[in-house]
Design a protein around this motif. Structure first.
Motif, short mmCIF file in Angstrom:
data_model
loop_
_atom_site.label_atom_id
_atom_site.label_comp_id
_atom_site.label_asym_id
_atom_site.label_seq_id
_atom_site.Cartn_x
_atom_site.Cartn_y
_atom_site.Cartn_z
N PRO A 87 132.41 54.91 26.55
CA PRO A 87 133.03 54.64 27.86
C PRO A 87 132.08 53.94 28.84
CG PRO A 87 133.52 56.86 27.15
CD PRO A 87 132.48 56.33 26.19
N PHE A 88 132.64 52.96 29.56
CA PHE A 88 131.89 52.27 30.61
C PHE A 88 132.56 52.42 31.97
CE2 PHE A 88 134.59 49.00 28.71
CZ PHE A 88 135.25 48.50 29.82
N ALA A 89 133.79 52.96 31.97
CA ALA A 89 134.51 53.16 33.24
C ALA A 89 135.52 54.28 33.08
CB ALA A 89 135.23 51.88 33.66
N HIS A 90 135.86 54.88 34.22
CA HIS A 90 136.93 55.87 34.27
C HIS A 90 138.12 55.24 35.00
CE1 HIS A 90 134.44 59.07 32.79
NE2 HIS A 90 133.64 59.06 33.84
N MET A 91 139.30 55.66 34.62
CA MET A 91 140.51 55.21 35.29
C MET A 91 141.02 56.34 36.18
SD MET A 91 140.55 52.23 34.15
CE MET A 91 142.01 51.68 34.98
N VAL A 92 141.34 55.98 37.42
CA VAL A 92 141.83 56.95 38.39
C VAL A 92 143.08 56.41 39.06
CG1 VAL A 92 139.52 57.86 38.86
CG2 VAL A 92 140.44 56.05 40.31
N MET A 93 143.89 57.30 39.59
CA MET A 93 144.97 56.92 40.49
C MET A 93 144.35 56.90 41.88
SD MET A 93 147.61 56.38 38.66
CE MET A 93 148.85 56.23 39.93
N ARG A 94 144.49 55.77 42.57
CA ARG A 94 143.84 55.63 43.87
C ARG A 94 144.29 56.70 44.86
NH1 ARG A 94 141.82 50.90 46.03
NH2 ARG A 94 141.74 52.15 47.92
N GLU A 95 145.52 57.13 44.79
CA GLU A 95 146.01 58.16 45.70
C GLU A 95 145.13 59.41 45.61
OE1 GLU A 95 150.14 60.72 46.42
OE2 GLU A 95 150.07 59.12 44.93
N ARG A 96 144.82 59.84 44.40
CA ARG A 96 144.02 61.04 44.18
C ARG A 96 142.53 60.78 44.44
NH1 ARG A 96 144.71 62.91 38.64
NH2 ARG A 96 143.69 64.79 39.37
N PHE A 97 142.04 59.63 44.01
CA PHE A 97 140.63 59.28 44.19
C PHE A 97 140.29 59.15 45.68
CE2 PHE A 97 137.21 55.96 44.28
CZ PHE A 97 136.21 56.73 43.69
N ASP A 98 141.12 58.43 46.42
CA ASP A 98 140.88 58.25 47.85
C ASP A 98 140.93 59.58 48.59
OD1 ASP A 98 140.86 55.61 47.07
OD2 ASP A 98 142.36 54.95 48.52
N GLN A 99 141.85 60.45 48.19
CA GLN A 99 141.94 61.77 48.82
C GLN A 99 140.66 62.57 48.57
OE1 GLN A 99 144.47 62.88 50.81
NE2 GLN A 99 143.28 64.72 51.21
N LEU A 100 140.14 62.50 47.35
CA LEU A 100 138.90 63.20 47.03
C LEU A 100 137.74 62.69 47.89
CD1 LEU A 100 137.14 65.08 45.21
CD2 LEU A 100 136.86 63.10 43.69
N LEU A 101 137.62 61.37 48.01
CA LEU A 101 136.54 60.80 48.83
C LEU A 101 136.67 61.20 50.29
CD1 LEU A 101 136.29 57.19 47.35
CD2 LEU A 101 134.80 59.14 46.88
N LEU A 102 137.90 61.20 50.80
CA LEU A 102 138.13 61.61 52.19
C LEU A 102 137.80 63.08 52.39
CD1 LEU A 102 139.11 60.82 55.01
CD2 LEU A 102 141.43 61.30 54.23
N GLU A 103 138.18 63.92 51.45
CA GLU A 103 137.85 65.35 51.55
C GLU A 103 136.34 65.57 51.57
OE1 GLU A 103 139.92 67.08 48.23
OE2 GLU A 103 141.88 66.92 49.25
N GLN A 104 135.61 64.79 50.78
CA GLN A 104 134.15 64.90 50.77
C GLN A 104 133.57 64.48 52.13
OE1 GLN A 104 132.13 66.24 48.40
NE2 GLN A 104 134.01 66.84 47.34
N ALA A 105 134.14 63.46 52.73
CA ALA A 105 133.69 63.04 54.07
C ALA A 105 133.94 64.16 55.08
CB ALA A 105 134.40 61.76 54.50
N GLN A 106 135.09 64.80 54.99
CA GLN A 106 135.41 65.89 55.90
C GLN A 106 134.50 67.09 55.66
OE1 GLN A 106 139.73 65.55 54.93
NE2 GLN A 106 139.99 65.76 57.15
N ARG A 107 134.20 67.39 54.41
CA ARG A 107 133.27 68.49 54.11
C ARG A 107 131.89 68.22 54.71
NH1 ARG A 107 135.28 69.10 48.19
NH2 ARG A 107 136.95 70.58 48.55
N ALA A 108 131.51 66.95 54.77
CA ALA A 108 130.21 66.58 55.35
C ALA A 108 130.23 66.64 56.87
CB ALA A 108 129.81 65.18 54.89
N GLY A 109 131.44 66.78 57.45
CA GLY A 109 131.54 66.92 58.90
C GLY A 109 132.34 65.85 59.62
N ALA A 110 132.82 64.85 58.90
CA ALA A 110 133.62 63.80 59.55
C ALA A 110 134.98 64.36 59.96
CB ALA A 110 133.79 62.61 58.61
N GLU A 111 135.48 63.90 61.09
CA GLU A 111 136.83 64.24 61.53
C GLU A 111 137.77 63.14 61.04
OE1 GLU A 111 137.33 65.29 65.67
OE2 GLU A 111 135.23 65.89 65.78
N PHE A 112 139.02 63.50 60.75
CA PHE A 112 139.98 62.52 60.26
C PHE A 112 141.22 62.56 61.12
CE2 PHE A 112 143.43 61.50 57.04
CZ PHE A 112 143.27 60.14 57.16
N ARG A 113 141.67 61.37 61.50
CA ARG A 113 142.89 61.23 62.29
C ARG A 113 143.82 60.26 61.55
NH1 ARG A 113 144.48 62.18 67.73
NH2 ARG A 113 146.24 60.85 68.25
#
Length: 162
Positions: A87-113
């Motif tokens: 394997p050289f890459a993983h395939m993701v659904m952007r809906e789920r991947f983007d949500q994961l990245l946003l959740e990590q930002a919020q865990r780090a302290g970012a606010e989301f609107r």
């Protein structure tokens, strides 16, 4: 009016990653996005393994499949095949991947609107972002709202005292 160190416009991979890094470093960060999350995003969804290794958290929960073979052709002709044998890459659904990245930002302290379409950005010794019924100020602005960024255009940004 709320005050932040940085306002990130766009909650996709670039915006969420920037917000996570800034918040983890101690900045007070606001992420705004015109969409409600999770949201569908048309995209091939390929994440190279070397990109995954740069993330300080696992993405296993959103990986749909792994890719080791690439085949490209033009209307069935001029075929090009590359098989790496592993394997050289993983395939993701952007809906789920983007949500994961946003959740990590919020865990780090970012606010989301979510659901906040920026209508005006004023630059005058800092930045002020205005949306319908919303206003926030910061020292820095990160425009991560896509290739056709309405926020990064002169139609949205006002510079200085006019």
């Amino acid at each position: 009016m709320s005050r932040f160190d940085a306002i990130v416009v766009g909650g996709g991979p670039a915006g969420s990653t920037a917000a996570r890094e800034l918040a983890a470093a101690g900045a007070r960060v606001l992420v705004v996005d015109r969409a409600e999350f999770p949201r569908y995003k048309a995209c091939g969804g390929g994440i190279p393994l070397r990109t995954e290794k740069l993330l300080p958290f696992p993405i296993d929960s959103v990986v749909e499949d792994s890719v080791s073979l690439l085949q490209v052709s033009r209307q069935g002709h001029s075929r090009f095949v590359r098989d790496s044998g592993r394997p050289f890459a993983h395939m993701v659904m952007r809906e789920r991947f983007d949500q994961l990245l946003l959740e990590q930002a919020q865990r780090a302290g970012a606010e989301f609107r979510p659901g906040t379409a920026v209508r005006e950005v004023s630059l005058d010794g800092g930045v002020t972002v205005r949306a319908e019924g919303f206003e926030a100020a910061a020292d820095y602005l990160v425009c991560a709202d896509g290739a056709h960024s309405p926020v990064g255009t002169d139609q949205v940004i006002r510079r200085g005292l006019e």
